[in-house]
Design a protein around this motif. Structure first.
Motif, PDB file in Angstrom:
ATOM      1  N   VAL A  92      98.411  51.341  -2.058  1.00 37.71           N
ATOM      2  CA  VAL A  92      98.407  52.798  -2.165  1.00 37.71           C
ATOM      3  C   VAL A  92      98.456  53.435  -0.784  1.00 37.71           C
ATOM      4  CG1 VAL A  92      97.041  54.795  -2.912  1.00 37.71           C
ATOM      5  CG2 VAL A  92      97.028  52.684  -4.276  1.00 37.71           C
ATOM      6  N   VAL A  93      99.345  54.403  -0.607  1.00 37.11           N
ATOM      7  CA  VAL A  93      99.330  55.190   0.624  1.00 37.11           C
ATOM      8  C   VAL A  93      99.090  56.651   0.249  1.00 37.11           C
ATOM      9  CG1 VAL A  93     100.629  55.952   2.652  1.00 37.11           C
ATOM     10  CG2 VAL A  93     100.913  53.618   1.806  1.00 37.11           C
ATOM     11  N   PRO A  94      97.966  57.217   0.708  1.00 33.51           N
ATOM     12  CA  PRO A  94      97.720  58.633   0.428  1.00 33.51           C
ATOM     13  C   PRO A  94      98.691  59.505   1.215  1.00 33.51           C
ATOM     14  CG  PRO A  94      95.704  57.507   1.130  1.00 33.51           C
ATOM     15  CD  PRO A  94      96.843  56.594   1.428  1.00 33.51           C
ATOM     16  N   ARG A  95      99.004  60.655   0.655  1.00 28.56           N
ATOM     17  CA  ARG A  95      99.895  61.596   1.336  1.00 28.56           C
ATOM     18  C   ARG A  95      99.440  63.031   1.065  1.00 28.56           C
ATOM     19  NH1 ARG A  95     105.951  61.504  -0.675  1.00 28.56           N
ATOM     20  NH2 ARG A  95     105.141  62.787  -2.370  1.00 28.56           N
ATOM     21  N   GLY A  96      99.334  63.801   2.134  1.00 29.63           N
ATOM     22  CA  GLY A  96      99.047  65.227   1.981  1.00 29.63           C
ATOM     23  C   GLY A  96     100.368  65.961   1.990  1.00 29.63           C
ATOM     24  N   THR A  97     100.573  66.815   3.014  1.00 29.03           N
ATOM     25  CA  THR A  97     101.873  67.481   3.112  1.00 29.03           C
ATOM     26  C   THR A  97     102.920  66.560   3.740  1.00 29.03           C
ATOM     27  OG1 THR A  97     100.972  68.521   5.084  1.00 29.03           O
ATOM     28  CG2 THR A  97     101.109  69.880   3.127  1.00 29.03           C
ATOM     29  N   GLY A  98     102.478  65.387   4.183  1.00 27.66           N
ATOM     30  CA  GLY A  98     103.437  64.407   4.677  1.00 27.66           C
ATOM     31  C   GLY A  98     103.937  64.657   6.088  1.00 27.66           C
ATOM     32  N   THR A  99     103.241  65.517   6.824  1.00 28.03           N
ATOM     33  CA  THR A  99     103.716  65.837   8.173  1.00 28.03           C
ATOM     34  C   THR A  99     103.448  64.715   9.168  1.00 28.03           C
ATOM     35  OG1 THR A  99     101.626  66.934   8.633  1.00 28.03           O
ATOM     36  CG2 THR A  99     103.424  68.323   7.872  1.00 28.03           C
TER      37      THR A  99
ATOM     38  N   VAL B 228      97.195  72.400  15.836  1.00 26.33           N
ATOM     39  CA  VAL B 228      98.191  71.986  16.816  1.00 26.33           C
ATOM     40  C   VAL B 228      99.295  71.358  15.999  1.00 26.33           C
ATOM     41  CG1 VAL B 228      98.783  70.339  18.601  1.00 26.33           C
ATOM     42  CG2 VAL B 228      96.610  71.517  18.699  1.00 26.33           C
ATOM     43  N   LEU B 229     100.483  71.849  16.134  1.00 31.74           N
ATOM     44  CA  LEU B 229     101.526  71.363  15.245  1.00 31.74           C
ATOM     45  C   LEU B 229     102.647  70.663  15.992  1.00 31.74           C
ATOM     46  CD1 LEU B 229     101.514  74.441  12.901  1.00 31.74           C
ATOM     47  CD2 LEU B 229     100.488  72.217  12.491  1.00 31.74           C
ATOM     48  N   PRO B 230     103.025  69.520  15.494  1.00 33.35           N
ATOM     49  CA  PRO B 230     104.191  68.833  16.053  1.00 33.35           C
ATOM     50  C   PRO B 230     105.439  69.632  15.716  1.00 33.35           C
ATOM     51  CG  PRO B 230     102.918  67.383  14.594  1.00 33.35           C
ATOM     52  CD  PRO B 230     102.413  68.772  14.391  1.00 33.35           C
TER      53      PRO B 230
ATOM     54  N   ALA C 105      91.719  62.269   7.673  1.00 34.60           N
ATOM     55  CA  ALA C 105      92.224  60.904   7.803  1.00 34.60           C
ATOM     56  C   ALA C 105      92.788  60.618   9.195  1.00 34.60           C
ATOM     57  CB  ALA C 105      93.292  60.636   6.741  1.00 34.60           C
ATOM     58  N   THR C 106      93.367  61.647   9.838  1.00 35.00           N
ATOM     59  CA  THR C 106      93.950  61.431  11.164  1.00 35.00           C
ATOM     60  C   THR C 106      93.011  61.840  12.289  1.00 35.00           C
ATOM     61  OG1 THR C 106      94.957  63.621  11.075  1.00 35.00           O
ATOM     62  CG2 THR C 106      96.326  61.796  10.359  1.00 35.00           C
ATOM     63  N   ALA C 107      91.934  62.546  11.948  1.00 31.32           N
ATOM     64  CA  ALA C 107      90.977  63.050  12.944  1.00 31.32           C
ATOM     65  C   ALA C 107      91.671  63.854  14.038  1.00 31.32           C
ATOM     66  CB  ALA C 107      90.152  61.924  13.551  1.00 31.32           C
TER      67      ALA C 107
ATOM     68  N   LEU D  10      90.459  53.128   4.177  1.00 32.53           N
ATOM     69  CA  LEU D  10      89.158  52.763   3.594  1.00 32.53           C
ATOM     70  C   LEU D  10      88.969  53.352   2.212  1.00 32.53           C
ATOM     71  CD1 LEU D  10      86.624  53.085   6.576  1.00 32.53           C
ATOM     72  CD2 LEU D  10      87.581  51.006   5.571  1.00 32.53           C
ATOM     73  N   GLY D  11      89.711  54.400   1.911  1.00 36.32           N
ATOM     74  CA  GLY D  11      89.551  55.053   0.626  1.00 36.32           C
ATOM     75  C   GLY D  11      90.330  56.347   0.634  1.00 36.32           C
ATOM     76  N   LEU D  12      90.433  56.935  -0.537  1.00 36.84           N
ATOM     77  CA  LEU D  12      91.126  58.212  -0.662  1.00 36.84           C
ATOM     78  C   LEU D  12      90.087  59.323  -0.583  1.00 36.84           C
ATOM     79  CD1 LEU D  12      93.778  59.799  -1.625  1.00 36.84           C
ATOM     80  CD2 LEU D  12      92.693  59.726  -3.873  1.00 36.84           C
TER      81      LEU D  12
HETATM   82  C1  LIG Z   1      97.569  67.097  18.745  1.00 35.11           C
HETATM   83  C2  LIG Z   1      97.460  67.534  17.333  1.00 35.11           C
HETATM   84  C3  LIG Z   1      96.321  68.223  16.931  1.00 35.11           C
HETATM   85  C4  LIG Z   1      96.252  68.707  15.640  1.00 35.11           C
HETATM   86  N1  LIG Z   1      95.192  69.453  15.275  1.00 35.11           N
HETATM   87  C5  LIG Z   1      95.250  70.057  14.097  1.00 35.11           C
HETATM   88  C6  LIG Z   1      94.289  70.961  13.756  1.00 35.11           C
HETATM   89  O1  LIG Z   1      93.354  71.186  14.528  1.00 35.11           O
HETATM   90  N2  LIG Z   1      94.427  71.617  12.571  1.00 35.11           N
HETATM   91  C7  LIG Z   1      95.481  71.394  11.721  1.00 35.11           C
HETATM   92  O2  LIG Z   1      95.645  72.060  10.708  1.00 35.11           O
HETATM   93  N3  LIG Z   1      96.355  70.460  11.999  1.00 35.11           N
HETATM   94  C8  LIG Z   1      96.282  69.834  13.167  1.00 35.11           C
HETATM   95  N4  LIG Z   1      97.241  68.987  13.486  1.00 35.11           N
HETATM   96  C9  LIG Z   1      98.216  68.674  12.515  1.00 35.11           C
HETATM   97  C10 LIG Z   1      97.573  67.594  11.699  1.00 35.11           C
HETATM   98  O3  LIG Z   1      97.810  66.358  12.270  1.00 35.11           O
HETATM   99  C11 LIG Z   1      98.075  67.580  10.279  1.00 35.11           C
HETATM  100  O4  LIG Z   1      97.816  68.850   9.776  1.00 35.11           O
HETATM  101  C12 LIG Z   1      97.318  66.581   9.418  1.00 35.11           C
HETATM  102  O5  LIG Z   1      96.687  65.616  10.199  1.00 35.11           O
HETATM  103  C13 LIG Z   1      98.228  65.862   8.514  1.00 35.11           C
HETATM  104  O6  LIG Z   1      98.102  66.435   7.268  1.00 35.11           O
HETATM  105  P1  LIG Z   1      99.080  66.031   6.128  1.00 35.11           P
HETATM  106  O7  LIG Z   1      98.500  66.580   4.884  1.00 35.11           O
HETATM  107  O8  LIG Z   1     100.467  66.421   6.448  1.00 35.11           O
HETATM  108  O9  LIG Z   1      98.911  64.446   6.143  1.00 35.11           O
HETATM  109  P2  LIG Z   1      99.993  63.347   5.880  1.00 35.11           P
HETATM  110  O10 LIG Z   1     101.026  63.401   6.936  1.00 35.11           O
HETATM  111  O11 LIG Z   1     100.427  63.449   4.480  1.00 35.11           O
HETATM  112  O12 LIG Z   1      99.117  62.071   6.060  1.00 35.11           O
HETATM  113  C14 LIG Z   1      98.628  61.690   7.352  1.00 35.11           C
HETATM  114  C15 LIG Z   1      97.793  60.419   7.224  1.00 35.11           C
HETATM  115  O13 LIG Z   1      96.597  60.695   6.508  1.00 35.11           O
HETATM  116  C16 LIG Z   1      96.506  59.887   5.329  1.00 35.11           C
HETATM  117  N5  LIG Z   1      95.966  60.755   4.279  1.00 35.11           N
HETATM  118  C17 LIG Z   1      96.451  61.961   3.891  1.00 35.11           C
HETATM  119  N6  LIG Z   1      95.668  62.479   2.930  1.00 35.11           N
HETATM  120  C18 LIG Z   1      94.664  61.599   2.707  1.00 35.11           C
HETATM  121  C19 LIG Z   1      93.541  61.584   1.823  1.00 35.11           C
HETATM  122  N7  LIG Z   1      93.293  62.597   0.989  1.00 35.11           N
HETATM  123  N8  LIG Z   1      92.718  60.518   1.849  1.00 35.11           N
HETATM  124  C20 LIG Z   1      92.965  59.489   2.697  1.00 35.11           C
HETATM  125  N9  LIG Z   1      94.004  59.451   3.546  1.00 35.11           N
HETATM  126  C21 LIG Z   1      94.839  60.497   3.564  1.00 35.11           C
HETATM  127  C22 LIG Z   1      97.917  59.404   5.064  1.00 35.11           C
HETATM  128  O14 LIG Z   1      97.922  58.185   4.400  1.00 35.11           O
HETATM  129  C23 LIG Z   1      98.473  59.302   6.471  1.00 35.11           C
HETATM  130  O15 LIG Z   1      98.094  58.097   7.092  1.00 35.11           O
HETATM  131  C24 LIG Z   1      97.294  68.444  14.737  1.00 35.11           C
HETATM  132  C25 LIG Z   1      98.380  67.701  15.153  1.00 35.11           C
HETATM  133  C26 LIG Z   1      98.475  67.282  16.453  1.00 35.11           C
HETATM  134  C27 LIG Z   1      99.696  66.571  16.894  1.00 35.11           C
END
Ligand SMILES: Cc1cc2nc3c(=O)[nH]c(=O)nc-3n(C[C@H](O)[C@H](O)[C@H](O)COP(=O)(O)OP(=O)(O)OC[C@H]3O[C@@H](n4cnc5c(N)ncnc54)[C@H](O)[C@@H]3O)c2cc1C
Ligand SMILES: Cc1cc2nc3c(=O)[nH]c(=O)nc-3n(C[C@H](O)[C@H](O)[C@H](O)COP(=O)(O)OP(=O)(O)OC[C@H]3O[C@@H](n4cnc5c(N)ncnc54)[C@H](O)[C@@H]3O)c2cc1C
Lengths: 418, 495
Positions: free
Chosen positions: A58-65, A125-127, A140-142, A197-199
């Motif tokens: 399983v790979v969790p996905r939020g907005t996938g960014t 901070v947005l890429p 998940a990404t801290a 480690l978990g969802l």
């Molecule tokens: C330098 C930098 C700083 C940032 N700081 C911020 C910030 O302060 N605020 C902000 O809004 N954004 C910030 N971002 C953007 C931030 O990285 C994304 O908003 C967020 O981390 C990814 O969200 P997503 O839903 O798109 O995750 P995805 O791209 O879908 O997933 C990212 C990872 O997290 C895992 N994951 C996703 N959802 C879950 C879940 N529910 N349980 C377990 N694992 C999961 C996925 O498997 C994957 O490994 C920052 C980005 C950068 C580059």
């Protein structure tokens, strides 16, 4: 195989929205078979149980960014999409806490909080090209942005968590009060665990009041030593900056920007103090510089995270310059110099990137930090260890083994091949 | 443990004593029964267990040697800092080794340029602030016991203090640690830089109450001393008014450095003990401290004053200088001890509620008190909802101790019922393990055990604390209820 897949899809569909994966569902080049999009923790648990029964990775996905960050998973049988879990469960303004589902988008959360004069102290901070992520993705990404200096990291703001384990067990830790030491702090453990480690299905965050006034003081920096000197002046002063960011585009002049927040009377005085302290060409503005909250890499480039002890800044910057020169690369650096988390972008030149990363890692003890490749095109990733050396890896493996003995949660994605 | 195992355990201890005496020197090992009794309890004196052996290593290597020896011998060990814990976390194991860090008191480095201090685990909390003061820095988490408690104990308990409302708890201030896992492996986690690669094991260790291993060195964040500090003391007719003022201040977007409340009975006790001269006739006092840039503090101070008056404060005093500020705090800081003046015995409870239900919960506590005839004095961190009800009783009156225990437990139930926690800073320890299932489900507790099993599969680190009879590592969760069959058969011990 096909028939088996259909069978699982049938089971999944009986518990949550589910569909066969398409090309858009690939995880960093790894094809997925199925997608499930539960809308509650219970549905997510049912999905996870089914996945466990069938041995689906399983790979969790939020907005996938950020789905291409880290290492590609070994397998991605099921993409667990959290975007239907997007409710703000409860906002207790008087207690300064918000309880959200993991798929809630951070921009939506901030919009919800603003009328109450509150914010979640995570700055976006947005890429390039990416929209805001979800609460689960940020946990998940801290990932952290400029406000970390004043409000701490995601780990510091997270006070309660609900997760679904690889076997489908639902567990929570923490709660909805800021002060709480009952039991282990699993929220910290899950923060920055990259879905291995978990969802994460629900989270409770502590909030902060929105400041009534904000101003930015921007000053040019001539060299690594000058950047260091100015950072030190600000952090040792008593102006209590909310953020202290460095921007050093490859080859262009560098700048430091200090965010001051508070009440108007106070902010004016502190801005004057800062202008005196920084001297030279320092100016104050009511708006952030254009680069504020943007990642320093361009689409298709290699994204790096460079951590450092605060006073290690000049050694890190000099090492980046020197190494870039040797490897024939241009490196742009930007980030929270007052905290010790910088980001860098370099062109994805196949041979040069591994050499760049290896040399920086060799030098990194002199600024006590880590060099992590967050994102890179696949051909670059395969040529290096994106996470680099990890201390405490044996214990981390044992933690993974306990939480996910069958290695079903995003296997291979994390540090040390976890 | 079965009867047959006792001699085996005793000989293991004798062997350990000999081995550790050779390795660490004769004065690092205590096995004399009389001297062992010095260590039979921590700050929670009604639980007492004499340890089988006490070891006082002189340095980190000595700790590693001791933990390795325990691991080889399969003997449980308990870490102890200054022994001020209020939940029986450092309560010894009768067949185990107590590892005392009181000789590990070296401040390795004060590093203002990096805003960090590196210290040995036995270093006293306040000594870090003292050492950093010359550079204009201090260590922010300030438990009331800061003059005696150790940083290792703080880390293990995730201790807080009056100033944690604004500055956070130990977990927000520890950036690195050197740590000995229960199998003797030495791991360095974090350091002076943030976000070390990998899982946040440091975050998991902070607050784990010594059940995951022993910390041998700690790196903490130093905080710049504020430009200005201002302190106000307000007298209110009752706790409802003071509570409403608290909510109004926080609701207005002011984050005080500290916001502490005492009720009438707590004030009475403090007056009896230290004559703090709080406003006469007050049913509650609130101490509010603001710190930060001077202009900010002045403006917000005026706002706090306004909210206090609007919610019925009949007297407001503003500290003119440090001496006066200290006098405001004296009553608050002496409150626990002071209660001894008005009651022969008391229980210090530690529960948390969401700030917004403060008034309601205090009423329910008052009702409980009325119904049982057990007096309860309230002293607490109002800003973050951390209650410290002092449940007063007289042990010489038959049945009163039991009733006090009941009231104390009922207060925790109130906290849980209102979405709070059974402990905000004192920890679960030996005292509250039985309450954990009221706050967490079996699955929650099982999941926490996964972490425990990763660190300590043999259950040697501080067994019996925090969790009520957890399952054995490797056992499939949820199948066994009650005593484990292996335990019944005397083959294995649950931890
Ligand atoms: C330098 C930098 C700083 C940032 N700081 C911020 C910030 O302060 N605020 C902000 O809004 N954004 C910030 N971002 C953007 C931030 O990285 C994304 O908003 C967020 O981390 C990814 O969200 P997503 O839903 O798109 O995750 P995805 O791209 O879908 O997933 C990212 C990872 O997290 C895992 N994951 C996703 N959802 C879950 C879940 N529910 N349980 C377990 N694992 C999961 C996925 O498997 C994957 O490994 C920052 C980005 C950068 C580059
Ligand atoms: C008068 C009084 C006031 C107090 N006020 C507060 C307060 O305001 N806030 C607050 O949070 N607490 C308070 N406490 C409780 C207590 O002081 C704290 O819990 C403190 O952190 C304990 O430190 P210690 O060194 O005495 O630890 P000990 O009591 O010796 O041990 C506490 C726990 O830490 C573990 N431990 C100790 N050292 C290590 C180590 N090196 N590695 C791993 N584990 C270790 C022990 O095994 C035990 O579980 C108060 C206590 C008293 C007596």
């Amino acid at each position: 195989m096909r028939a088996a897949g259909d069978l699982v899809l049938g089971e999944l569909s009986a518990t949550a929205a589910a569909w066969p994966a398409g090309e858009a569902d690939h995880v960093d080049g790894v094809p997925a078979r199925l997608v499930a999009a539960p809308s509650t923790t219970d549905e997510a648990a049912a999905v996870m149980r089914i996945a466990a029964q069938h041995g689906l990775a399983v790979v969790p996905r939020g907005t996938g960014t950020k789905l291409t960050w880290g290492r590609p998973p070994e397998r991605a049988d099921l993409v667990l999409d959290t975007r239907r879990m997007d409710r703000i469960v409860e906002h207790r303004a008087g207690d300064l806490v918000v309880h959200v589902q993991a798929g809630a988008r951070l921009d939506a959360v901030q919009e919800h909080l603003a009328p109450a004069g509150q914010r979640l102290g995570i700055s976006p901070v947005l890429p390039p090209g990416a929209g805001p992520g979800t609460a689960g993705g940020v946990i998940a990404t801290a990932a952290t942005g400029p406000l970390r200096l004043s409000h701490g990291a995601v780990r510091d703001l997270l006070i309660g968590i609900t997760l679904v384990r690889a076997d489908g067990t639902v567990a929570k830790a923490g709660g909805k009060v800021v002060k709480n030491v009952a039991g282990y702090d699993l929220g910290k453990l899950l923060t920055g665990s990259w879905g291995t480690l978990g969802l994460v299905t629900e989270a409770v965050f502590r909030l902060h009041p929105l400041p009534r006034a904000a101003r930015w003081v921007v000053v040019g920096v001539a060299s690594a030593a000058d950047a260091h000197d100015k950072v030190q002046r600000v952090v040792h002063s008593q102006v209590v900056a909310s953020a202290l960011e460095l921007d050093r585009p490859a080859g262009d002049p560098a700048a430091l920007a200090v965010l001051v927040e508070g009440i108007p009377e106070g902010v004016d005085g502190r801005v004057r103090t800062l202008l005196d302290l920084l001297g030279g060409d320092a100016t104050a503005a009511g708006e952030p510089p254009a680069w504020w909250c943007h990642a320093p890499w361009a689409a298709g480039e290699v994204a790096l995270r460079l951590t450092h002890e605060i006073a290690g800044l000049p050694r890190l910057l000099d090492a980046v310059d020197d190494t870039a020169r040797r490897c024939g690369l241009r490196a742009a650096v930007r980030g929270s110099a007052g905290v010790g988390v910088l980001h860098a972008g370099i062109p994805a030149v196949p041979g040069a990137v591994p050499a760049f990363v290896a040399r920086l890692r060799e030098l990194s003890p002199s600024w006590s930090g880590d060099v992590v490749v967050l994102d890179a095109p696949p051909r670059v990733k395969t040529a290096l260890d994106v996470w680099g050396p990890v201390r405490g890896l044996t214990l981390m493996r044992r933690v993974k083994d306990q939480f996910d003995p069958a290695r079903l949660m995003a296997p291979g994605r994390f540090a040390g091949g976890i | 443990m079965t009867i047959d195992q006792a001699p085996a355990r005793r000989s293991a201890i004798t062997g350990l004593a000999r081995q550790l005496r050779t390795a660490l020197g004769p004065d690092a090992v205590i096995d004399d029964h009389q001297r062992l009794r010095t260590y039979e309890c921590d700050g929670l004196a009604h639980y007492k267990v004499t340890p089988a052996l006490v070891v006082l290593p002189a340095d980190a290597t000595g700790v590693v040697t001791t933990v390795r020896a325990c691991a080889e011998a399969g003997v449980p060990f308990v870490a102890r800092g200054s022994g001020t814990g209020l939940s029986g976390g450092a309560l010894p194991h009768a067949d185990g080794v107590l590892i005392v860090t009181s000789r590990l008191r070296r401040i390795v480095e004060i590093d203002p340029a990096n805003q960090r201090a590196v210290v040995e685990p036995g270093v006293i909390n306040l000594d870090i602030t003292r050492a950093a003061g010359a550079d204009g820095y201090y260590y922010a988490p300030d438990p009331s016991s800061q003059q005696i408690c150790s940083i290792g104990g703080n880390l293990a308990e995730n201790s807080g203090g009056a100033h944690c409302l604004k500055y956070g708890f130990t977990t927000n201030h520890v950036t690195g640690a050197e740590f000995v896992a229960p199998d003797g492996e030495v791991v360095r986690l974090g350091g002076k830089a943030p976000d070390a690669t990998g899982y946040d094991l440091l975050g998991a260790i902070v607050g784990s109450e010594g059940t995951l291993g022993v910390v041998t060195e700690v790196t903490v964040r130093l905080v710049r001393l504020p430009e200005a500090v201002r302190t106000l003391l307000a007298g209110f007719p009752g706790t409802d008014d003071a509570g409403a003022a608290t909510s109004a201040v926080i609701g207005a977007g002011v984050v005080p450095a500290a916001m502490e409340m005492m009720d009438a009975l707590a004030i009475e006790a403090a007056e009896a003990a230290v004559r703090c001269g709080y406003p006469a006739g007050a049913g509650a006092v609130l101490i509010v401290e603001l710190d930060g840039p001077a202009a900010e503090v002045d403006a917000q101070f005026a706002e706090v004053e306004r909210h206090c008056r609007a919610h019925g404060a009949f007297e407001i005093r503003i500290a003119a200088d440090d001496a006066e500020r200290a006098s405001f705090w004296r009553g608050r800081k002496s409150a626990f001890a002071a209660v001894g003046r008005i009651s022969p015995d008391y229980i210090v409870q530690d529960g948390v509620i969401p700030r917004t239900v403060l008034a309601e919960v205090l009423h329910r506590i008052a009702e409980l008190s009325r119904d049982t005839g057990i007096r309860v004095a309230n002293v607490f961190h109002a800003g973050d909802g951390n209650l410290h009800p002092l449940v007063l009783f007289d042990d010489s009156v038959p049945g009163e101790a039991e009733r006090a225990e009941e009231v104390s437990g009922a207060i925790l139930d109130l906290c849980i019922e209102h979405g709070g926690s059974i402990t905000g800073e004192h920890g679960v320890g030996s005292d509250k393990a039985k309450f954990m299932p009221r706050m967490f489900t079996e699955a929650d507790l099982d999941t926490m055990q996964l972490l425990r099993c990763a660190f300590d599969p043999d259950g040697l680190a501080n067994p019996g604390k925090v969790f009520p009879t957890p399952r054995l590592c490797g056992e499939v969760p949820g199948r066994h209820k009650g005593a484990h069959p292996l335990q019944d058969a005397g083959i294995a011990e649950v931890f």
